[in-house]
Design a protein around this motif. Sequence first.
Motif, short mmCIF file in Angstrom:
data_model
loop_
_atom_site.label_atom_id
_atom_site.label_comp_id
_atom_site.label_asym_id
_atom_site.label_seq_id
_atom_site.Cartn_x
_atom_site.Cartn_y
_atom_site.Cartn_z
N UNK A 112 -11.71 -3.52 1.36
CA UNK A 112 -10.62 -2.53 1.42
C UNK A 112 -10.61 -1.71 2.71
N UNK A 113 -11.44 -2.09 3.71
CA UNK A 113 -11.54 -1.30 4.95
C UNK A 113 -10.17 -1.00 5.54
N UNK A 114 -9.33 -2.03 5.61
CA UNK A 114 -8.01 -1.88 6.22
C UNK A 114 -7.21 -0.75 5.55
N UNK A 115 -7.27 -0.70 4.23
CA UNK A 115 -6.50 0.32 3.50
C UNK A 115 -7.05 1.72 3.76
N UNK A 116 -8.37 1.83 3.76
CA UNK A 116 -8.99 3.14 4.01
C UNK A 116 -8.69 3.60 5.44
N UNK A 131 0.85 -1.19 0.00
CA UNK A 131 0.00 0.00 0.00
C UNK A 131 0.88 1.23 0.00
N UNK A 132 0.27 2.34 -0.36
CA UNK A 132 0.97 3.62 -0.34
C UNK A 132 0.16 4.57 0.53
N UNK A 133 0.58 4.68 1.79
CA UNK A 133 -0.12 5.58 2.71
C UNK A 133 0.75 6.82 2.97
N UNK A 138 -6.07 3.13 7.01
CA UNK A 138 -4.68 3.58 7.06
C UNK A 138 -4.44 4.83 6.21
N UNK A 139 -5.46 5.28 5.52
CA UNK A 139 -5.29 6.45 4.67
C UNK A 139 -4.48 6.17 3.42
N UNK A 140 -4.48 4.92 2.96
CA UNK A 140 -3.70 4.58 1.75
C UNK A 140 -4.34 5.21 0.52
N UNK A 141 -3.52 5.76 -0.36
CA UNK A 141 -4.05 6.29 -1.62
C UNK A 141 -4.00 5.23 -2.72
N UNK A 142 -3.22 4.16 -2.48
CA UNK A 142 -3.14 3.05 -3.42
C UNK A 142 -2.93 1.76 -2.63
N UNK A 170 -9.25 11.39 6.77
CA UNK A 170 -8.30 10.51 6.09
C UNK A 170 -7.82 9.47 7.10
N UNK A 171 -7.72 8.22 6.70
CA UNK A 171 -7.43 7.17 7.66
C UNK A 171 -8.53 7.18 8.71
N UNK A 172 -8.14 7.10 9.99
CA UNK A 172 -9.14 7.22 11.06
C UNK A 172 -9.05 8.60 11.72
N UNK A 173 -8.55 9.58 10.97
CA UNK A 173 -8.40 10.93 11.50
C UNK A 173 -9.52 11.85 11.00
N UNK A 174 -9.95 12.71 11.92
CA UNK A 174 -10.77 13.85 11.55
C UNK A 174 -9.82 15.03 11.46
#
Length: 289
Positions: free
Chosen positions: A145-149, A129-131, A151-155, A265-269
């Motif tokens: 794809x939950x795990x990637x989202x 992934x590319x976070x 982590x804020x991965x763009x790819x 982005x990721x789990x951040x507000x």
Amino acid sequence: MSAVIDPLERIPLRGCLSKMAVEPGIADPDSDAEPAHYTLRVGEQRLDLNARLGEPLRLVWHGNIFCTHCGRRTRKSFAQGYCYPCFKSLAQCDTCIVKPETCHYFAGTCREPAWGERHCFRPHVVYLANSSGLKVGITRGTQIPTRWLDQGAIQALPILEVDTRQQSGFVEMLFKERVADRTNWRAMLKGEVEPLDLSAQRDRLFAQLESGFVPLRERFGADAFQRLDQRPRRFRYPVLEFPRKIASHNFDKQPEVAGTLLGMKGQYLMLDSGVINLRKFTGYEVSVM
Ligand SMILES: [Zn+2]
């Protein structure tokens, strides 16, 4: 029962925080990027965060933390949302979850063998992934794809499928000789991440790590490590403005977090007053308005 709250009605929500639900939408035809959609989860209530972008948002912690597993009140949160007894007794809180290569099921010491059989003896995927640059990671197939989202991965690109979590851990150990396994969250949040050719990275790494697979195949069988030939996925996050300097909010230090919502982005507000990693505050009882 979960109630969907119309963001425009401004009814304050109150309950315990869970990690945000993040779902990909249909990819943009030009960029091929799937847009991430965020829902805030407070107790049984839901708030559509994408609809709230650009508007004021306020979260107030009432001082209570409830264990996400047993519901007991706890003075402190362990492992992002557990009370101390759960943290010390649940298999999902054991160190072998973070370091799957240390799985001790076969030694007869799994904290909850039935849980382990349901969660660890299931197909797992090794991915690139590319976070905040190239990284390797593992996840259960069902978490894509939950795990990637999260982590804020763009790819992201799944590269290998294995039968158990432990096997995925061994592969990850091998890849860690050449690739990071962590996200630099400050870089991820600043949005300064250059796209990568993940398929080319995968081919390069497989070529470089070829000999490392030999002992793994000897131990687990020639078919145990199935290479995947998939297309990379791209993700786009709902962000009006990336922060230039990162200041982070922390309920333990300041129970009120307020500002204009600039993105997720990721789990951040991301608020104009700073960012907050909501996952870290799982189980915190808050009001949201
Ligand atoms: Zn508990």
